[in-house]
Design a protein around this motif. Sequence first.
Motif, PDB file in Angstrom:
ATOM      1  N   GLY A 278     -10.482  -5.528  -7.086  1.00  0.00           N
ATOM      2  CA  GLY A 278      -9.173  -6.151  -7.167  1.00  0.00           C
ATOM      3  C   GLY A 278      -8.220  -5.681  -6.094  1.00  0.00           C
ATOM      4  N   GLU A 279      -7.024  -6.253  -6.144  1.00  0.00           N
ATOM      5  CA  GLU A 279      -5.978  -5.887  -5.196  1.00  0.00           C
ATOM      6  C   GLU A 279      -5.429  -4.501  -5.524  1.00  0.00           C
ATOM      7  OE1 GLU A 279      -4.748  -7.593  -2.469  1.00  0.00           O
ATOM      8  OE2 GLU A 279      -6.610  -8.709  -2.818  1.00  0.00           O
ATOM      9  N   PRO A 280      -4.868  -3.801  -4.521  1.00  0.00           N
ATOM     10  CA  PRO A 280      -4.302  -2.478  -4.787  1.00  0.00           C
ATOM     11  C   PRO A 280      -3.234  -2.520  -5.874  1.00  0.00           C
ATOM     12  CG  PRO A 280      -4.516  -2.825  -2.429  1.00  0.00           C
ATOM     13  CD  PRO A 280      -4.835  -4.134  -3.086  1.00  0.00           C
ATOM     14  N   SER A 299      -3.519   3.466  -0.472  1.00  0.00           N
ATOM     15  CA  SER A 299      -3.487   2.512  -1.578  1.00  0.00           C
ATOM     16  C   SER A 299      -4.440   2.973  -2.664  1.00  0.00           C
ATOM     17  CB  SER A 299      -3.872   1.110  -1.101  1.00  0.00           C
ATOM     18  OG  SER A 299      -5.219   1.105  -0.627  1.00  0.00           O
ATOM     19  N   ILE A 300      -4.159   2.514  -3.894  1.00  0.00           N
ATOM     20  CA  ILE A 300      -5.012   2.828  -5.043  1.00  0.00           C
ATOM     21  C   ILE A 300      -5.214   1.543  -5.835  1.00  0.00           C
ATOM     22  CG2 ILE A 300      -5.318   4.268  -7.090  1.00  0.00           C
ATOM     23  CD1 ILE A 300      -3.160   6.148  -5.942  1.00  0.00           C
ATOM     24  N   ARG A 301      -6.468   1.195  -6.110  1.00  0.00           N
ATOM     25  CA  ARG A 301      -6.776   0.004  -6.886  1.00  0.00           C
ATOM     26  C   ARG A 301      -6.959   0.355  -8.363  1.00  0.00           C
ATOM     27  NH1 ARG A 301     -11.827  -2.244  -3.641  1.00  0.00           N
ATOM     28  NH2 ARG A 301     -12.116  -0.012  -3.348  1.00  0.00           N
ATOM     29  N   PRO A 302      -6.870  -0.617  -9.247  1.00  0.00           N
ATOM     30  CA  PRO A 302      -7.121  -0.336 -10.669  1.00  0.00           C
ATOM     31  C   PRO A 302      -8.518   0.258 -10.859  1.00  0.00           C
ATOM     32  CG  PRO A 302      -6.198  -2.536 -10.379  1.00  0.00           C
ATOM     33  CD  PRO A 302      -6.536  -2.036  -9.009  1.00  0.00           C
ATOM     34  N   VAL A 440      -0.574   4.393 -13.001  1.00  0.00           N
ATOM     35  CA  VAL A 440      -1.094   5.254 -11.940  1.00  0.00           C
ATOM     36  C   VAL A 440      -0.776   6.700 -12.298  1.00  0.00           C
ATOM     37  CG1 VAL A 440      -0.887   5.941  -9.515  1.00  0.00           C
ATOM     38  CG2 VAL A 440      -0.841   3.518 -10.133  1.00  0.00           C
ATOM     39  N   LEU A 441      -1.772   7.574 -12.162  1.00  0.00           N
ATOM     40  CA  LEU A 441      -1.569   9.003 -12.373  1.00  0.00           C
ATOM     41  C   LEU A 441      -1.803   9.744 -11.063  1.00  0.00           C
ATOM     42  CD1 LEU A 441      -3.221  10.009 -15.783  1.00  0.00           C
ATOM     43  CD2 LEU A 441      -0.826  10.249 -15.133  1.00  0.00           C
ATOM     44  N   LEU A 442      -0.855  10.590 -10.695  1.00  0.00           N
ATOM     45  CA  LEU A 442      -0.968  11.439  -9.518  1.00  0.00           C
ATOM     46  C   LEU A 442      -1.270  12.849 -10.014  1.00  0.00           C
ATOM     47  CD1 LEU A 442       2.343  10.201  -7.818  1.00  0.00           C
ATOM     48  CD2 LEU A 442       0.068   9.146  -7.664  1.00  0.00           C
ATOM     49  N   LEU A 443      -2.471  13.343  -9.739  1.00  0.00           N
ATOM     50  CA  LEU A 443      -2.925  14.633 -10.267  1.00  0.00           C
ATOM     51  C   LEU A 443      -3.039  15.634  -9.120  1.00  0.00           C
ATOM     52  CD1 LEU A 443      -5.754  13.320 -12.645  1.00  0.00           C
ATOM     53  CD2 LEU A 443      -3.339  13.704 -13.172  1.00  0.00           C
ATOM     54  N   ASP A 444      -2.125  16.599  -9.101  1.00  0.00           N
ATOM     55  CA  ASP A 444      -2.077  17.593  -8.029  1.00  0.00           C
ATOM     56  C   ASP A 444      -2.730  18.882  -8.519  1.00  0.00           C
ATOM     57  OD1 ASP A 444      -1.543  19.076  -5.803  1.00  0.00           O
ATOM     58  OD2 ASP A 444       0.612  18.716  -5.781  1.00  0.00           O
TER      59      ASP A 444
END
Length: 533
Positions: A278-280, A299-302, A440-444
């Motif tokens: 899919g799209e980003p 970019s991040i896609r589903p 969206v999750l950003l995991l640092d």
Amino acid sequence: MTAATDTGPASEGPAMTTRPVLEVRGVTKRFPGTLALDDVAFTLRPGEVHALVGENGAGKSTLIKVLTGVHRPDEGEIRYLGEPVAFRRPDEAQRAGISTIYQEVNLVPLMSIAANVFLGREPRTRTGLVDRKAMQAAAAGLLAGFGITGDVRRPLHSLGVGAQQMVALARAVSTDARVVIMDEPTSSLEPREAEKLFEVLDRLHRRGIAVVYVSHRMDELYRLCDSVTVLRDGRVVHSGPLPGLPRIELVSLMLGRELRRIREEGGTGDGKAHEVGGEPLLRAENLTGMRRLRGVSLSIRPGEVVGLAGLLGSGRSETARAIIGAFPLEDGTVLLAGRPVKRGRVAAAVRAGIGLLAEDRKADGIIPHLSVRENIVLAALPRLSRFGLVSRSRQDRIVRIFMDRLRIKAASPEQKAAELSGGNQQKVLLARWLATGPKVLLLDEPTRGIDVGAKAEVQALIGELAEEGLGVLLISSELEELIDGADRVVVLADGAVAGELTGEAITEENVLAAIAAESAGGGHDGHGHVHRT
């Protein structure tokens, strides 16, 4: 100190055969509803580097706190230099010669670097005033041995996290210590800083100073340590020489289960078995600011796990913080599902469906004096309230769901978050963001400083979230974690994108080559292959 191998014989020198410098005999420590230490025995000899390992919640931190006077044992005794001791406060232990370096820097950010090195033991003039010139000269000389140069009059917070950790190390070893306790000392260090630490350990060994070394990194343990004590559920399950003990056996002792079971739970397998298409879902374009980010785009896609690789200082954490609006930008846009997210507005990003698990869970994540329940529902309170009132029953339902799903070990939802192990605190933070229903999750660094078992569970959970359609940005200093868990890896160097790898091109060699290509003025062809100009 032994240059240990998995199967080589233990090397014992004179320092390993003298009388113990520190002994723990039958120590038991109870907290309400928890037996934290159960009849623990531990022996440390002069010049020995002794690994203390176990899962989060195994009792390592409690044992350290008992040794250093934070807690008093309920049963048993501690002997130091052959005599029984009962330290009432950490400063008593330090004056006696037991120094501790904690995983999370425990210094005063607004004070100068020199003042932090000599905090509480400042050199004095004849009139009793602090001799600042002598203190600054001594601090500069000491820190040079740790690779830290520059004006020691600067405030500590002007240094990066890794350099602050080195200041804490310098402070600890500059005392007349007979025992140095190191709790995950390399977790915030770059490779060159870690090498400096290893040189310091070698110097301590030669001087006969004993070291208790707490780490989850196997390579470090087998490189540095002479002996190992394994804790599990508050009890000692093994103590002896580390050389000759196979790594798989050490892991099995720590977990109390077969390694095969970890693999079945998805902890060490390939986390990329889900469909991505899919799209980003998220686009970050030309993120630029503070001389730390230079036109970063990704970019991040589903359902996609995008790894973000690079050395410390490459801009990884700044990229995540910029996406959620917590890092000031001069240029750049963030789009979620094609709609722009207001720059610099964290609340707007969270409402749009972005969550950030920050690198420093102590400073930017967990609220220690609040309960597990309060920490979990914190970000979701606007969704749980009606007409300004928060439904306790809805809170309880969400907390039960996520405590069960993430297998959070706590006496009850009302237990203080500060009383949980590091791994369970990390799960509480994950639960907090999952409770908001993110896209969206950003995991640092989600697995930094947690044990093998908790790490496997968090890694498996990341894979499950991706399978459910979430987009995940995974930042990790461990290349193996990115190689195993990411569908695509974006490599940063000096605040810019140095390369992008996909599929079978995601290898350690290619990640390192991307960083090298950037430093040499090279580039990337956009198809998972690095090239140099």
